[in-house]
Design a protein around this motif. Sequence first.
Motif, PDB file in Angstrom:
ATOM      1  N   VAL A 106      -7.468  -7.978  -4.963  1.00 50.66           N
ATOM      2  CA  VAL A 106      -6.648  -8.701  -4.019  1.00 50.66           C
ATOM      3  C   VAL A 106      -6.495  -8.242  -2.447  1.00 50.66           C
ATOM      4  O   VAL A 106      -6.658  -6.886  -2.473  1.00 50.66           O
ATOM      5  N   ALA A 107      -5.958  -8.918  -1.657  1.00 54.25           N
ATOM      6  CA  ALA A 107      -5.982  -8.353  -0.237  1.00 54.25           C
ATOM      7  C   ALA A 107      -4.977  -7.203  -0.551  1.00 54.25           C
ATOM      8  O   ALA A 107      -3.872  -7.328  -0.956  1.00 54.25           O
ATOM      9  N   ASP A 108      -5.238  -6.007   0.262  1.00 51.41           N
ATOM     10  CA  ASP A 108      -4.494  -4.790   0.143  1.00 51.41           C
ATOM     11  C   ASP A 108      -4.783  -4.049   1.520  1.00 51.41           C
ATOM     12  O   ASP A 108      -5.765  -3.249   1.489  1.00 51.41           O
ATOM     13  N   HIS A 109      -3.541  -4.199   2.431  1.00 49.59           N
ATOM     14  CA  HIS A 109      -3.751  -3.543   3.622  1.00 49.59           C
ATOM     15  C   HIS A 109      -4.103  -2.062   3.400  1.00 49.59           C
ATOM     16  O   HIS A 109      -3.259  -1.281   2.741  1.00 49.59           O
ATOM     17  N   SER A 110      -4.718  -1.485   3.931  1.00 50.64           N
ATOM     18  CA  SER A 110      -5.290   0.117   4.018  1.00 50.64           C
ATOM     19  C   SER A 110      -5.885   0.311   2.692  1.00 50.64           C
ATOM     20  O   SER A 110      -6.081   1.647   2.480  1.00 50.64           O
ATOM     21  N   GLY A 111      -6.282  -0.476   1.722  1.00 50.79           N
ATOM     22  CA  GLY A 111      -6.725   0.023   0.427  1.00 50.79           C
ATOM     23  C   GLY A 111      -5.905   0.933  -0.362  1.00 50.79           C
ATOM     24  O   GLY A 111      -6.254   1.699  -0.903  1.00 50.79           O
ATOM     25  N   LEU A 112      -4.355   0.654  -0.304  1.00 50.09           N
ATOM     26  CA  LEU A 112      -3.667   1.591  -0.877  1.00 50.09           C
ATOM     27  C   LEU A 112      -3.431   1.490  -2.441  1.00 50.09           C
ATOM     28  O   LEU A 112      -3.104   2.429  -2.993  1.00 50.09           O
ATOM     29  N   ALA A 113      -3.769   0.331  -2.928  1.00 50.95           N
ATOM     30  CA  ALA A 113      -3.842   0.237  -4.379  1.00 50.95           C
ATOM     31  C   ALA A 113      -2.388   0.589  -4.964  1.00 50.95           C
ATOM     32  O   ALA A 113      -2.422   1.383  -5.803  1.00 50.95           O
ATOM     33  N   PRO A 114      -1.104  -0.015  -4.417  1.00 54.39           N
ATOM     34  CA  PRO A 114      -0.044   0.400  -4.793  1.00 54.39           C
ATOM     35  C   PRO A 114       0.712  -0.039  -6.030  1.00 54.39           C
ATOM     36  O   PRO A 114       1.651  -0.784  -5.950  1.00 54.39           O
ATOM     37  N   TRP A 115      -0.009   0.045  -7.113  1.00 55.36           N
ATOM     38  CA  TRP A 115       0.241  -0.800  -8.179  1.00 55.36           C
ATOM     39  C   TRP A 115      -0.392   0.065  -9.446  1.00 55.36           C
ATOM     40  O   TRP A 115      -1.373   0.669  -9.337  1.00 55.36           O
ATOM     41  N   ARG A 116       0.231  -0.158 -10.622  1.00 54.87           N
ATOM     42  CA  ARG A 116      -0.694  -0.141 -11.804  1.00 54.87           C
ATOM     43  C   ARG A 116       0.005  -0.933 -13.051  1.00 54.87           C
ATOM     44  O   ARG A 116       0.853  -1.675 -12.976  1.00 54.87           O
TER      45      ARG A 116
END
Length: 182
Positions: A37-47
């Motif tokens: 999914v779209a993710d500003h700066s590619g932080l992947a802030p999830w798990r």
Amino acid sequence: MSSVFDALHERRSSSKVTDEAPSHEEILELVEAAGQVADHSGLAPWRVIEIRGDSRGIVGESLAAASGLHGHDAEKSIRKSFRAPLLLAVVVSPRPSVKVPYWEQEAVASGVAHALTLLLHERGYGAMWRTGIQTRSDAVRMAHRLEPGEQMLGWIYTGRHPDRPRDRRRSRIDVRRHVSTL
């Protein structure tokens, strides 16, 4: 294979599912796809936390504790966590960023959860997204071993769709109420 358009129109929450759930390997594949999914700066802030078997009781116990339930009411609440063979807990794991505020990182995690429900639907699994005020409670936080700063978004209750034919089209929204021009 259905299109994204069809999947969005056909997907419904499934409160009744069979005991068949996706394997760990299949979950890895689906989560990898949902993570696009779209993710500003590619932080992947999830798990995502897979919860199967007796571990589902931990979810129910934490929800009962967060709700202040005791005795029969607590037992009834705990049993609800066994309605599906697999629960996928979706967690916001915010990353430090001067460019990407918390709300945007939580939106990314929500996007992953929604994409995951669509992917499960495409594979023939039913999914029901369970949230509520208890997701941010200390009892839920401790039971899921959340790290400092992490927040529970909710659980995707997952199992195979039962074999029952029915019209899968959802009712249409009045799109003119939701779209405007500037």
